[in-house]
Scaffold this motif. Structure first.
Motif, PDB file in Angstrom:
ATOM      1  N   ARG A  22      -4.592   2.228 -38.184  1.00 36.17           N
ATOM      2  CA  ARG A  22      -3.823   3.155 -37.354  1.00 36.17           C
ATOM      3  C   ARG A  22      -4.546   4.469 -37.134  1.00 36.17           C
ATOM      4  NH1 ARG A  22       1.056   3.065 -41.471  1.00 36.17           N
ATOM      5  NH2 ARG A  22      -0.804   3.261 -42.789  1.00 36.17           N
ATOM      6  N   LYS A  23      -5.733   4.622 -37.741  1.00 37.84           N
ATOM      7  CA  LYS A  23      -6.434   5.899 -37.670  1.00 37.84           C
ATOM      8  C   LYS A  23      -7.898   5.701 -37.289  1.00 37.84           C
ATOM      9  CE  LYS A  23      -3.606   7.667 -41.493  1.00 37.84           C
ATOM     10  NZ  LYS A  23      -3.653   8.237 -42.872  1.00 37.84           N
ATOM     11  N   GLU A  24      -8.576   6.804 -37.023  1.00 39.34           N
ATOM     12  CA  GLU A  24     -10.008   6.752 -36.762  1.00 39.34           C
ATOM     13  C   GLU A  24     -10.767   6.586 -38.080  1.00 39.34           C
ATOM     14  OE1 GLU A  24     -10.229   9.565 -32.756  1.00 39.34           O
ATOM     15  OE2 GLU A  24     -11.271  10.146 -34.581  1.00 39.34           O
ATOM     16  N   ARG A  25     -12.009   6.117 -37.949  1.00 39.96           N
ATOM     17  CA  ARG A  25     -12.844   5.954 -39.132  1.00 39.96           C
ATOM     18  C   ARG A  25     -13.088   7.322 -39.761  1.00 39.96           C
ATOM     19  NH1 ARG A  25     -17.522   1.548 -39.000  1.00 39.96           N
ATOM     20  NH2 ARG A  25     -15.629   0.442 -38.409  1.00 39.96           N
ATOM     21  N   GLU A  26     -12.979   7.390 -41.075  1.00 38.21           N
ATOM     22  CA  GLU A  26     -13.031   8.660 -41.806  1.00 38.21           C
ATOM     23  C   GLU A  26     -14.190   8.655 -42.800  1.00 38.21           C
ATOM     24  OE1 GLU A  26     -10.023  11.121 -44.838  1.00 38.21           O
ATOM     25  OE2 GLU A  26      -9.779   8.972 -44.528  1.00 38.21           O
ATOM     26  N   TRP A  27     -14.962   9.722 -42.792  1.00 39.50           N
ATOM     27  CA  TRP A  27     -16.023   9.882 -43.772  1.00 39.50           C
ATOM     28  C   TRP A  27     -15.415  10.131 -45.144  1.00 39.50           C
ATOM     29  CZ3 TRP A  27     -17.345  14.756 -46.140  1.00 39.50           C
ATOM     30  CH2 TRP A  27     -18.493  14.698 -46.959  1.00 39.50           C
ATOM     31  N   VAL A  28     -15.937   9.471 -46.170  1.00 41.10           N
ATOM     32  CA  VAL A  28     -15.442   9.607 -47.525  1.00 41.10           C
ATOM     33  C   VAL A  28     -16.440  10.376 -48.397  1.00 41.10           C
ATOM     34  CG1 VAL A  28     -14.797   8.361 -49.626  1.00 41.10           C
ATOM     35  CG2 VAL A  28     -14.109   7.470 -47.382  1.00 41.10           C
ATOM     36  N   ALA A  29     -17.695   9.931 -48.396  1.00 39.36           N
ATOM     37  CA  ALA A  29     -18.709  10.562 -49.240  1.00 39.36           C
ATOM     38  C   ALA A  29     -20.075  10.106 -48.781  1.00 39.36           C
ATOM     39  CB  ALA A  29     -18.506  10.205 -50.708  1.00 39.36           C
ATOM     40  N   SER A  30     -21.085  10.897 -49.094  1.00 34.09           N
ATOM     41  CA  SER A  30     -22.457  10.521 -48.780  1.00 34.09           C
ATOM     42  C   SER A  30     -23.390  11.066 -49.843  1.00 34.09           C
ATOM     43  CB  SER A  30     -22.866  11.012 -47.390  1.00 34.09           C
ATOM     44  OG  SER A  30     -22.715  12.417 -47.303  1.00 34.09           O
ATOM     45  N   ILE A  31     -24.569  10.477 -49.906  1.00 37.23           N
ATOM     46  CA  ILE A  31     -25.539  10.895 -50.917  1.00 37.23           C
ATOM     47  C   ILE A  31     -26.934  10.767 -50.340  1.00 37.23           C
ATOM     48  CG2 ILE A  31     -25.580   8.592 -51.985  1.00 37.23           C
ATOM     49  CD1 ILE A  31     -25.888  10.110 -54.708  1.00 37.23           C
ATOM     50  N   SER A  32     -27.697  11.823 -50.463  1.00 39.60           N
ATOM     51  CA  SER A  32     -29.054  11.852 -49.928  1.00 39.60           C
ATOM     52  C   SER A  32     -30.026  11.233 -50.929  1.00 39.60           C
ATOM     53  CB  SER A  32     -29.455  13.295 -49.634  1.00 39.60           C
ATOM     54  OG  SER A  32     -29.432  14.043 -50.843  1.00 39.60           O
ATOM     55  N   ARG A  33     -31.271  11.073 -50.515  1.00 39.30           N
ATOM     56  CA  ARG A  33     -32.260  10.453 -51.392  1.00 39.30           C
ATOM     57  C   ARG A  33     -32.420  11.195 -52.712  1.00 39.30           C
ATOM     58  NH1 ARG A  33     -37.072  10.282 -53.550  1.00 39.30           N
ATOM     59  NH2 ARG A  33     -38.228   8.329 -53.617  1.00 39.30           N
ATOM     60  N   PRO A  34     -32.486  12.536 -52.700  1.00 39.01           N
ATOM     61  CA  PRO A  34     -32.604  13.228 -54.000  1.00 39.01           C
ATOM     62  C   PRO A  34     -31.364  13.068 -54.864  1.00 39.01           C
ATOM     63  CG  PRO A  34     -33.285  14.662 -52.199  1.00 39.01           C
ATOM     64  CD  PRO A  34     -32.596  13.484 -51.576  1.00 39.01           C
ATOM     65  N   GLY A  35     -30.283  12.558 -54.283  1.00 41.86           N
ATOM     66  CA  GLY A  35     -29.094  12.325 -55.080  1.00 41.86           C
ATOM     67  C   GLY A  35     -28.053  13.399 -54.975  1.00 41.86           C
ATOM     68  N   SER A  36     -28.073  14.193 -53.928  1.00 43.77           N
ATOM     69  CA  SER A  36     -27.078  15.241 -53.746  1.00 43.77           C
ATOM     70  C   SER A  36     -25.852  14.668 -53.050  1.00 43.77           C
ATOM     71  CB  SER A  36     -27.661  16.373 -52.899  1.00 43.77           C
ATOM     72  OG  SER A  36     -28.780  16.945 -53.534  1.00 43.77           O
ATOM     73  N   PRO A  37     -24.718  14.575 -53.744  1.00 46.41           N
ATOM     74  CA  PRO A  37     -23.526  13.996 -53.143  1.00 46.41           C
ATOM     75  C   PRO A  37     -22.682  15.012 -52.391  1.00 46.41           C
ATOM     76  CG  PRO A  37     -23.106  14.452 -55.453  1.00 46.41           C
ATOM     77  CD  PRO A  37     -24.516  14.885 -55.173  1.00 46.41           C
ATOM     78  N   SER A  38     -21.949  14.516 -51.406  1.00 47.82           N
ATOM     79  CA  SER A  38     -20.961  15.315 -50.695  1.00 47.82           C
ATOM     80  C   SER A  38     -19.706  14.484 -50.566  1.00 47.82           C
ATOM     81  CB  SER A  38     -21.474  15.708 -49.295  1.00 47.82           C
ATOM     82  OG  SER A  38     -22.619  16.521 -49.380  1.00 47.82           O
ATOM     83  N   TYR A  39     -18.543  15.148 -50.578  1.00 47.51           N
ATOM     84  CA  TYR A  39     -17.265  14.446 -50.564  1.00 47.51           C
ATOM     85  C   TYR A  39     -16.303  15.067 -49.556  1.00 47.51           C
ATOM     86  CZ  TYR A  39     -18.896  12.654 -55.070  1.00 47.51           C
ATOM     87  OH  TYR A  39     -19.634  12.062 -56.073  1.00 47.51           O
ATOM     88  N   ALA A  40     -15.484  14.212 -48.989  1.00 55.27           N
ATOM     89  CA  ALA A  40     -14.371  14.702 -48.189  1.00 55.27           C
ATOM     90  C   ALA A  40     -13.377  15.379 -49.128  1.00 55.27           C
ATOM     91  CB  ALA A  40     -13.710  13.544 -47.456  1.00 55.27           C
ATOM     92  N   ASP A  41     -12.681  16.389 -48.627  1.00 47.40           N
ATOM     93  CA  ASP A  41     -11.722  17.112 -49.462  1.00 47.40           C
ATOM     94  C   ASP A  41     -10.651  16.189 -50.031  1.00 47.40           C
ATOM     95  OD1 ASP A  41     -11.721  20.178 -47.472  1.00 47.40           O
ATOM     96  OD2 ASP A  41     -13.063  19.482 -49.066  1.00 47.40           O
ATOM     97  N   SER A  42     -10.302  15.164 -49.272  1.00 52.28           N
ATOM     98  CA  SER A  42      -9.218  14.270 -49.680  1.00 52.28           C
ATOM     99  C   SER A  42      -9.561  13.435 -50.915  1.00 52.28           C
ATOM    100  CB  SER A  42      -8.839  13.337 -48.526  1.00 52.28           C
ATOM    101  OG  SER A  42      -9.960  12.571 -48.117  1.00 52.28           O
ATOM    102  N   VAL A  43     -10.862  13.308 -51.235  1.00 54.37           N
ATOM    103  CA  VAL A  43     -11.251  12.478 -52.384  1.00 54.37           C
ATOM    104  C   VAL A  43     -11.991  13.264 -53.453  1.00 54.37           C
ATOM    105  CG1 VAL A  43     -11.416  10.496 -50.838  1.00 54.37           C
ATOM    106  CG2 VAL A  43     -13.491  11.732 -51.470  1.00 54.37           C
ATOM    107  N   LYS A  44     -12.281  14.514 -53.178  1.00 45.04           N
ATOM    108  CA  LYS A  44     -13.052  15.330 -54.126  1.00 45.04           C
ATOM    109  C   LYS A  44     -12.322  15.416 -55.462  1.00 45.04           C
ATOM    110  CE  LYS A  44     -15.157  18.533 -52.012  1.00 45.04           C
ATOM    111  NZ  LYS A  44     -15.471  19.779 -51.263  1.00 45.04           N
ATOM    112  N   GLY A  45     -13.077  15.189 -56.530  1.00 45.46           N
ATOM    113  CA  GLY A  45     -12.491  15.221 -57.864  1.00 45.46           C
ATOM    114  C   GLY A  45     -11.938  13.883 -58.328  1.00 45.46           C
ATOM    115  N   ARG A  46     -11.797  12.935 -57.391  1.00 45.81           N
ATOM    116  CA  ARG A  46     -11.270  11.607 -57.750  1.00 45.81           C
ATOM    117  C   ARG A  46     -12.317  10.509 -57.557  1.00 45.81           C
ATOM    118  NH1 ARG A  46      -7.336   9.411 -54.802  1.00 45.81           N
ATOM    119  NH2 ARG A  46      -7.883  10.511 -52.875  1.00 45.81           N
TER     120      ARG A  46
END
Length: 122
Positions: A42-66
């Motif tokens: 029912r929704k558009e595709r949503e970014w959840v998290a990503s990680i670059s080659r050096p290993g730096s992660p990024s998270y959507a606010d909705s999943v951060k900490g979980r």
């Protein structure tokens, strides 16, 4: 040709945990940004998290900490550890890859897995 294959989806009760895995083949995964997206029909595709080659992660606010994203460049695998799951986390989860730097824009990712269903019941 880059190929991505997800595994580990399933059904769990709210508050539970799941770990998703993605096997990356056909490319040097270390030179790619690897990411997880999700989509409720029912929704558009949503970014959840990503990680670059050096290993730096990024998270959507909705999943951060979980959720925790990690990659093993030697084994060409990507993982997503999901804790404290909520019913709103229910979706098809996709592994995605793009060369070089990370972005949260799904249209920038040329390579996608087939998806794995995650269902969280209340």
């Amino acid at each position: 040709q880059v190929q991505l294959v997800e595994s580990g989806g399933g059904a769990v009760q709210a508050g539970g945990s799941l770990t998703l895995s993605c096997s990356v083949s056909g490319a040097t995964s270390g030179t790619f940004c690897l990411a997880w997206f999700r989509q409720d029909p029912r929704k558009e595709r949503e970014w959840v998290a990503s990680i670059s080659r050096p290993g730096s992660p990024s998270y959507a606010d909705s999943v951060k900490g979980r959720f925790t994203i990690s990659r093993d460049n030697a084994k060409n695998t990507l993982s997503l550890q999901m804790n404290s799951l909520k019913p709103e986390d229910t979706a098809i989860y996709y592994c995605a890859a793009r060369p070089l730097y990370c972005t949260s824009a799904s249209r920038a990712f040329p390579y996608w897995g087939q998806g794995t269903q995650v269902t969280v019941s209340s």
